[in-house]
Motif scaffolding. Structure first.
Motif, PDB file in Angstrom:
ATOM      1  N   TYR B 355      -6.433  -3.331 -13.426  1.00 37.48           N
ATOM      2  CA  TYR B 355      -7.562  -3.431 -12.368  1.00 37.48           C
ATOM      3  C   TYR B 355      -6.650  -3.674 -11.059  1.00 37.48           C
ATOM      4  O   TYR B 355      -7.177  -3.259 -10.265  1.00 37.48           O
ATOM      5  N   ILE B 356      -5.804  -4.469 -11.183  1.00 36.32           N
ATOM      6  CA  ILE B 356      -4.890  -4.652 -10.102  1.00 36.32           C
ATOM      7  C   ILE B 356      -4.420  -3.359  -9.582  1.00 36.32           C
ATOM      8  O   ILE B 356      -4.453  -2.851  -8.028  1.00 36.32           O
ATOM      9  N   ILE B 357      -3.935  -2.397 -10.256  1.00 34.24           N
ATOM     10  CA  ILE B 357      -3.463  -1.207 -10.007  1.00 34.24           C
ATOM     11  C   ILE B 357      -4.540  -0.341  -9.485  1.00 34.24           C
ATOM     12  O   ILE B 357      -4.397   0.328  -8.387  1.00 34.24           O
ATOM     13  N   TRP B 358      -5.718  -0.272  -9.962  1.00 37.17           N
ATOM     14  CA  TRP B 358      -6.862   0.483  -9.731  1.00 37.17           C
ATOM     15  C   TRP B 358      -7.280   0.082  -8.359  1.00 37.17           C
ATOM     16  O   TRP B 358      -7.517   0.918  -7.387  1.00 37.17           O
ATOM     17  N   VAL B 359      -7.362  -1.190  -8.096  1.00 37.41           N
ATOM     18  CA  VAL B 359      -7.859  -1.577  -6.646  1.00 37.41           C
ATOM     19  C   VAL B 359      -6.805  -0.970  -5.541  1.00 37.41           C
ATOM     20  O   VAL B 359      -7.112  -0.782  -4.314  1.00 37.41           O
ATOM     21  N   MET B 360      -5.424  -1.313  -5.727  1.00 35.48           N
ATOM     22  CA  MET B 360      -4.447  -1.000  -4.859  1.00 35.48           C
ATOM     23  C   MET B 360      -4.127   0.626  -4.574  1.00 35.48           C
ATOM     24  O   MET B 360      -3.908   0.825  -3.579  1.00 35.48           O
ATOM     25  N   SER B 361      -4.873   1.306  -5.579  1.00 33.04           N
ATOM     26  CA  SER B 361      -4.544   2.618  -5.602  1.00 33.04           C
ATOM     27  C   SER B 361      -5.342   3.247  -4.386  1.00 33.04           C
ATOM     28  O   SER B 361      -5.105   4.459  -4.150  1.00 33.04           O
ATOM     29  N   GLU B 362      -6.483   2.447  -4.161  1.00 32.44           N
ATOM     30  CA  GLU B 362      -7.445   3.386  -3.099  1.00 32.44           C
ATOM     31  C   GLU B 362      -6.854   3.498  -1.901  1.00 32.44           C
ATOM     32  O   GLU B 362      -6.656   4.627  -1.201  1.00 32.44           O
ATOM     33  N   LEU B 364      -3.645   3.233  -1.244  1.00 30.72           N
ATOM     34  CA  LEU B 364      -2.436   3.960  -1.352  1.00 30.72           C
ATOM     35  C   LEU B 364      -2.752   5.518  -1.371  1.00 30.72           C
ATOM     36  O   LEU B 364      -2.208   6.340  -0.438  1.00 30.72           O
ATOM     37  N   ALA B 365      -3.715   5.823  -1.969  1.00 36.23           N
ATOM     38  CA  ALA B 365      -4.264   7.370  -2.076  1.00 36.23           C
ATOM     39  C   ALA B 365      -4.515   7.870  -0.868  1.00 36.23           C
ATOM     40  O   ALA B 365      -4.092   8.770  -0.281  1.00 36.23           O
TER      41      ALA B 365
END
Lengths: 332, 423
Positions: B355-362, B364-365
């Motif tokens: 979930y942390i990666i998922w939130v951060m990925s927005e 980032l992308a």
């Protein structure tokens, strides 16, 4: 008579059209299910990819100033079918074969196919954007109006619908001849019936697997292209197709291509009949009803928004009462 | 197995420690309000992931309709706990709903009677069921339609019952469990692919229903603000309120984890694993395979409904179109298979990490594609399409898919593999 024409236009023809699309998709899924023994969830997205390849080729042809008596996208469909078939073989080699070689549980391969579904979806939207596109550039969609004796309305058939119906008939006949006459087709049926026995008798399983993906990929590309020719090309084309196609496969019996066709048609017609407003057909007899009976303006079994529930409901009924499907497929 | 507890659980400690450092880093960079929100949501996802890990890890059940159970639970919570809508109760709506509800109950009772009563001959049961089902369906829809129109025009939507949040959460679990029971009764005897297809269909139908039944759910108009079980943030002081909420969700996660661990090591858990690993052998030892599977399927879905309700309680907004397969089904699959199938600690740690990666990925992308836009124009004169931002987010769909295939292929056991007890 007008009401009858309305019924043919709105229910019979659209049922036939959407049924053909489901059938073309379901043939691929059922062959893959029968021969490789897993539910290929990425099939509907293979259809979207095929349609997008057709779109790109069509745009190139239009830019080159090419013109033809049929829609350009229909011509572009044939190279797109080849490309999608190659893509399908590559997907199998890269993402599914390693699991088969390792002897994984089929469920793992199903999950891998979900992964592939997401990747294809992501790529299509990344490169194609999220908006809907028309498959016609500088062309018009031909509409045939056929006069119906004794009615003021005409029967309406669009060019893509006609092409789709003709293509489906030719594809089904070709497939039937291929499966029953050719060596490879017989080998496919043998592998589907009993993979171990087929391998012992010296059938080249590799070729059988390739052929399966080629048939699945070509038909998926064709179905996707013609569906988007008839409506529009949307990146979430696959969204509403997955469930009806799987329902068609299970209703027809897993591993049975003829069952898949019958199942696809059954699902297609059930969907359109379920949302069709039957009050229209009763309207001519309005005067012969008793006085206490007032004809409602709308009699439909299911509201249009819940169309998706129809294939699901049929699926559940088949799973309860006849898990082998109509054509006595495998139960896995 | 020898050595101290640290050696035995070295991987668990390393993973938990790494996560802790990561969270501290985010706390320093993004501030406490952001971090506490992220952690609460991660904890809710952890509950959902625990539900999936018992279905998949303990029993090998392939559920890809998690989104549907989350949506059903969320709706039920809204329905039970949202404040009473006085306008609805003063309108003609309640009176008009009585008839279809009574018809529905009579229909259900009749169908149950037909299926259970011994005096009805077997061949008559199916046609009778079909007839009763069709009549009930037609009568109920015919009764609901005018009522729905009245409610929508006079009161907006039904509203809730204003019951305490915990009652709503319990109802969320119960409704998800009930739906799972019906689905499981039909599909669990068949191969797992069928369950996958069926759950996929159920999820879509639940979502379609919630989106279109405006009179019941307020449809796309959404419902907010939902009540909180703890005091809401006052004067923009998010950190304190969110921390209390976080403590509550963390307590839920820990209690559920402890109960599941107990079940895992109990004879019941051993039987589940026996069924998963060798169905024929287990059934020849007299285990009722389908019944046990139904138990665990229902239990898992209850957790999904509960987790979903806790998630939307926190955001305070019930939006039926907000439930999407990617966020609420496939993301959870990634959490479970990456964390470690059949390992509850793996599911929790996997859920938080993913979930942390998922939130951060927005962000980032988005920034990555911003670079593409700038340099594409600078170097190649390439004019980026206008919807580049919405396309950039599709990159995440691709990455989720890629992660699933890569993990399955190269690390099928995940970060914390299931521990096989050797004694």
């Amino acid at each position: 008579m007008n009401e009858l024409v309305f019924f043919i236009n709105k229910a019979l023809i659209s049922g036939l059209v959407i049924g053909s699309v489901y059938a073309l998709g379901a043939i691929g899924v059922t062959l893959i299910f029968g021969i490789l023994r897993f539910a290929h969830f990425a099939h509907a997205d293979l259809m979207t990819v095929g349609a997008f390849v057709s779109y790109v080729l069509m745009a190139l042809m239009a830019a080159a100033g090419f013109s033809a008596p049929v829609p350009l996208a229909f011509l572009a469909m044939f190279p797109a079918m080849v490309i999608t078939a190659l893509l399908a073989i590559w997907l199998d080699k890269t993402f599914y074969k390693p699991f088969r070689d390792r002897g994984s549980n089929p469920v793992i391969i199903v999950m891998a196919s979900l992964g592939v579904t997401l990747m294809l979806q992501g790529l299509v939207r990344l490169f194609g954007g999220t908006r809907a596109r028309s498959m016609y550039i500088g062309e018009n969609k031909d509409i045939y109006r056929i006069p119906f004796p004794g009615a003021k309305r005409d029967l309406i058939l669009t060019e893509p619908q006609l092409l789709l119906i003709i293509f489906t008939i030719i594809a089904v006949i070709t497939l039937a001849v291929f499966l029953s006459r050719s060596r490879l087709g017989k080998a496919m049926r043998a592998v589907s019936d009993n993979p171990d026995l087929a391998q012992i008798t010296g059938i080249n399983t590799k070729h059988v697997v390739w052929t399966t993906w080629v048939i699945g990929g070509t038909l998926a590309a064709a179905a996707g292209t013609m569906l988007s020719l008839d409506v529009v090309l949307k990146p979430d084309l696959s969204f509403g197709l997955l469930l009806p196609i799987f329902a068609a496969v299970i209703v027809g019996g897993i591993g049975q291509p003829y069952g898949a066709i019958a199942g696809g048609m059954l699902i297609g017609f059930s969907e359109t009949f379920a949302v069709f407003n039957w009050a229209v057909l009763l309207r001519p007899f309005r005067d012969s009803f008793p006085d206490w009976f007032e004809l409602p303006t709308k009699i439909a079994f299911v509201p249009t928004e819940y169309k998706l529930a129809v294939p699901f409901f049929i699926l559940i009924l088949v799973l309860i009462y006849r898990p082998t499907g109509i054509f006595k497929g495998k139960v896995m | 197995m020898s050595g101290s507890i640290f050696q035995k659980y070295a991987r668990d400690f390393m993973l938990a420690g790494g996560l802790f450092v990561l969270i501290l880093l985010i706390l320093m960079l993004q501030g406490s309000a952001y971090t506490s929100r992220m952690l609460v949501e991660a904890a809710c996802y952890a509950i959902i992931a625990l539900g999936l890990t018992i279905q998949w890890g303990y029993a090998g059940l392939f559920n890809i309709g998690i989104m549907g159970f989350i949506a059903a639970g969320s709706f039920m919570f809204m329905f039970v706990s949202f404040p009473v809508n006085e306008r609805f109760w003063n309108s003609a709506g309640p009176g008009m709903l009585v008839e279809p509800i009574v018809t529905l109950l009579i229909g259900v009772a009749l169908i149950v009677a037909v299926r259970k009563l011994r005096m009805i001959p077997g061949w008559l049961r199916t046609p009778l069921t079909v007839i009763i089902f069709a009549t009930t369906y037609l009568l109920v829809t015919a009764g609901i339609d005018p009522a729905a129109k009245v409610i929508e025009s006079e009161a907006g939507f039904i509203g809730g019952f204003g019951l305490p949040v915990f009652v709503g959460w319990a109802a969320a679990g119960i409704i998800a469990g009930l739906i799972a029971w019906f689905a499981g009764r039909i599909c669990l005897g068949l191969r797992s692919d069928y369950l996958a297809i069926a759950t996929l269909g159920i999820a879509q139908i639940i979502k379609t229903f919630l989106k279109n039944a405006d009179w019941l759910t307020n449809g796309t108009l959404t419902v907010s603000p939902l009540p909180w079980p703890v005091p809401k943030p006052i004067d923009g002081n998010f950190t304190e309120a969110r921390s209390i909420y976080l403590a509550l969700t963390a307590a839920f996660v820990i209690i559920i984890y402890m109960l599941l661990e107990r079940a895992y090591h109990a004879p019941w858990g051993r039987m589940m694993r026996a069924i998963r690993d060798n169905e024929e052998a287990a059934s020849s030892m007299g285990k009722d395979v389908n019944k046990r599977r139904l138990e665990i399927f229902v239990l898992g879905c209850i957790l999904m409904g509960l987790g979903g309700a806790m998630l939307i309680t926190f955001t305070g907004l019930f939006d039926p179109s907000g439930f999407i397969d990617l966020n609420h089904t496939f993301l959870i699959w990634v959490m479970v298979i990456l964390g470690g199938t059949g390992n509850n600690r793996g599911a929790i740690l996997g859920a938080i990490l993913v979930y942390i990666i998922w939130v951060m990925s927005e962000p980032l992308a988005l920034s990555l594609f911003d670079l593409v836009r700038v340099y594409g124009l600078d170097w190649f004169g390439w004019q980026a399409p206008g919807d580049l931002d919405s396309r950039a987010l599709q990159m995440r769909v691709f990455v989720i898919g890629l992660t699933i295939t890569l993990v399955l292929r190269f690390a099928p056991e995940g970060m914390l593999p299931e521990r096989i007890r050797q004694d």
